[in-house]
Write a protein that holds these residues in place. Structure first.
Motif, short mmCIF file in Angstrom:
data_model
loop_
_atom_site.label_atom_id
_atom_site.label_comp_id
_atom_site.label_asym_id
_atom_site.label_seq_id
_atom_site.Cartn_x
_atom_site.Cartn_y
_atom_site.Cartn_z
N PHE A 24 0.86 -1.19 0.00
CA PHE A 24 0.00 0.00 0.00
C PHE A 24 0.90 1.23 0.00
O PHE A 24 1.08 1.87 1.04
CB PHE A 24 -0.93 0.01 1.22
CG PHE A 24 -1.86 -1.15 1.28
CD1 PHE A 24 -2.94 -1.23 0.41
CD2 PHE A 24 -1.68 -2.17 2.20
CE1 PHE A 24 -3.82 -2.31 0.46
CE2 PHE A 24 -2.53 -3.26 2.25
CZ PHE A 24 -3.62 -3.33 1.38
N PRO A 25 1.49 1.58 -1.15
CA PRO A 25 2.47 2.66 -1.20
C PRO A 25 1.91 4.03 -0.89
O PRO A 25 2.61 4.90 -0.37
CB PRO A 25 2.99 2.59 -2.64
CG PRO A 25 1.84 2.01 -3.40
CD PRO A 25 1.23 1.01 -2.47
N ASN A 26 0.65 4.23 -1.20
CA ASN A 26 0.01 5.51 -0.98
C ASN A 26 -1.49 5.28 -1.00
O ASN A 26 -2.03 4.76 -1.99
CB ASN A 26 0.41 6.51 -2.08
CG ASN A 26 -0.02 7.93 -1.77
OD1 ASN A 26 -1.17 8.17 -1.42
ND2 ASN A 26 0.90 8.88 -1.91
N ILE A 27 -2.16 5.63 0.06
CA ILE A 27 -3.60 5.34 0.17
C ILE A 27 -4.38 6.00 -0.97
O ILE A 27 -5.44 5.51 -1.38
CB ILE A 27 -4.14 5.79 1.55
CG1 ILE A 27 -5.52 5.17 1.80
CG2 ILE A 27 -4.17 7.30 1.65
CD1 ILE A 27 -5.52 3.67 1.86
N ARG A 28 -3.84 7.10 -1.52
CA ARG A 28 -4.53 7.79 -2.62
C ARG A 28 -4.69 6.91 -3.84
O ARG A 28 -5.58 7.11 -4.66
CB ARG A 28 -3.77 9.05 -3.01
CG ARG A 28 -3.75 10.15 -1.97
CD ARG A 28 -3.09 11.39 -2.54
NE ARG A 28 -1.71 11.15 -2.93
CZ ARG A 28 -1.13 11.64 -4.02
NH1 ARG A 28 -1.83 12.39 -4.85
NH2 ARG A 28 0.13 11.39 -4.28
N ILE A 29 -3.79 5.93 -3.96
CA ILE A 29 -3.77 5.12 -5.16
C ILE A 29 -5.06 4.32 -5.36
O ILE A 29 -5.41 3.93 -6.47
CB ILE A 29 -2.56 4.16 -5.11
CG1 ILE A 29 -2.12 3.78 -6.52
CG2 ILE A 29 -2.84 2.92 -4.33
CD1 ILE A 29 -0.84 3.03 -6.56
N PHE A 30 -5.79 4.10 -4.28
CA PHE A 30 -7.02 3.33 -4.37
C PHE A 30 -8.27 4.21 -4.49
O PHE A 30 -9.38 3.75 -4.24
CB PHE A 30 -7.13 2.38 -3.19
CG PHE A 30 -6.00 1.38 -3.16
CD1 PHE A 30 -5.88 0.42 -4.15
CD2 PHE A 30 -5.03 1.44 -2.17
CE1 PHE A 30 -4.83 -0.47 -4.16
CE2 PHE A 30 -3.98 0.54 -2.16
CZ PHE A 30 -3.87 -0.42 -3.17
N ASN A 31 -8.05 5.47 -4.85
CA ASN A 31 -9.16 6.36 -5.16
C ASN A 31 -9.52 6.17 -6.63
O ASN A 31 -8.99 6.83 -7.52
CB ASN A 31 -8.76 7.81 -4.89
CG ASN A 31 -9.90 8.79 -5.15
OD1 ASN A 31 -10.94 8.43 -5.71
ND2 ASN A 31 -9.69 10.04 -4.77
#
Length: 388
Positions: free
Chosen positions: A276-283
């Protein structure tokens, strides 16, 4: 307690299934809706370019690599060759200097990194001396097709395209069971990347052959590698990383399991950060298909190590609950037994080889995790002699 164990069992099963089977199938289905979207190329786009080769003790292959680069089909006046030597202690620097002396009419430079900190650091330091518009990165032990650079740069047809990777072709696929397994895996992964790039953006590149604009280059932490860091970095900026498989580099795969295992361990040196490198990626609303791509192609694969352990333990706890759980547990045992048989008997049975290679891949993730927790991860790479 039992409901929790059953939940862990099914979640782990899903992650394994989705990473290896579900996601590739789903991507093929999605790709059918994007058949008309093809890679656009502009061969008139021939900007100035620096071809950077990072080398650490590559005296065996560096001369062949330099000769290979001189054969590229690209305007020589727009091309510069830069060897970034990561504190080489063999004859690498001497060979490069002699080559430069013998080809004074060519733009060839040697950048000597004084303290060895790994490939990414060597790229970071050398990049600061680059004045051309574009950068092409390639490995010392890979040979580039004559049209490789022209193909890479022809794919930069819009400002949103920030990264283009080529196709790595394994030349010794039939040399051993190990190289054969790696070759088959790589072919399937190339097909996935081609679909991801056509639909939106790829989730990872290849260190043997890729390009970016010099102005877009970013100094990543030396522990990271561009293969996984660059596409993600550009995707989070709303840009695209794509592949052009007409840009080809040729390279040997490891021919023995020790070489291949070591390479895979090195690839997993920052595996925890990449889950999960950056939570934004799953937006999904912002990043669209890339969120889906990353979860299926990266997150689930990076979770295989823990998923296989948890599904085995959970299954053992509920093995007597039904015939389904009993058969699932027997299936897992059979899978690992066949992999062990392959280690001992070294058969030529494809299924056994496949099971063994897959187990090696998961084991390499575990070793990567082990090194992370012990603080033993380093940005260095030890070259596999069977790939030289």
């Amino acid at each position: 307690m039992e409901p929790l164990i059953i939940t862990v069992f099914y979640i782990s099963c899903f992650i394994i299934f989705w990473a290896m089977i579900g996601y590739p199938i789903s991507l093929k289905l999605i790709g059918k809706f994007y058949k008309t979207r093809q890679l656009i190329k502009d061969y008139s786009h021939q900007p100035t370019v620096t071809i950077m080769v990072v080398a650490h003790n590559e005296e065996k292959v560096i001369l062949e690599k330099l000769n290979n680069l001189l054969q590229l089909d690209y305007p020589q006046e727009k091309m510069e060759i830069l060897v970034s030597s990561d504190n080489s202690t063999d004859r690498t620097n001497e060979v490069v200097r002699q080559f430069i002396e013998e080809h004074k009419n060519k733009k060839i430079r040697l950048f000597e990194v004084k303290e060895r900190k790994g490939k990414t650091n060597a790229q970071n330091e050398a990049q600061k001396t680059v004045t051309t518009e574009y950068l092409v990165m390639t490995d010392a032990n890979s040979l580039m097709d004559k049209k490789a650079v022209k193909e890479l740069l022809a794919a930069f047809t819009s400002i949103e395209i920030a990264y283009v990777t080529g196709k790595l072709s394994i030349v010794n696929q039939d040399a051993s069971d190990v190289s054969s397994s790696e070759g088959r895996y790589w072919q399937s992964d190339l097909a996935i990347r081609e679909l991801e790039g056509r639909i939106q953006t790829i989730t990872a590149g290849n260190g043997a052959i890729y390009a970016c604009r010099t102005n877009d280059y970013y100094d990543f932490d030396p522990i990271q590698c561009h293969d996984s860091a660059m596409p993600l970095f550009f995707a989070l900026q709303g840009k695209r990383a794509i592949c052009n498989h007409d840009a080809i580099a040729y390279e040997k795969a490891g021919e023995n399991i020790e070489d291949e295992f070591g390479r895979k361990v090195r690839m997993n040196r920052v595996i925890l950060k990449h889950i999960f490198p950056n939570i934004r990626i799953f937006n999904f609303f912002k990043f669209n298909w890339f969120s889906y791509f990353y979860f299926g192609h990266r997150t689930c694969r990076y979770l295989l190590w823990i998923s296989h352990l948890s599904v085995f333990i959970a299954n053992a706890c509920i093995v007597q609950q039904s015939w389904f759980y009993t058969m699932a547990f027997i299936g897992q045992l059979a899978f690992y037994v066949l992999a062990i048989i392959q280690v001992i008997a070294k058969t030529k049975i494809k299924a056994f080889v496949l099971f063994f290679y897959y187990c090696v891949t998961v084991a390499a993730q575990w070793v990567g995790i082990y090194k992370i927790f012990l603080g033993k991860t380093t940005p260095f790479w030890e070259k596999a002699q069977s790939t030289r």
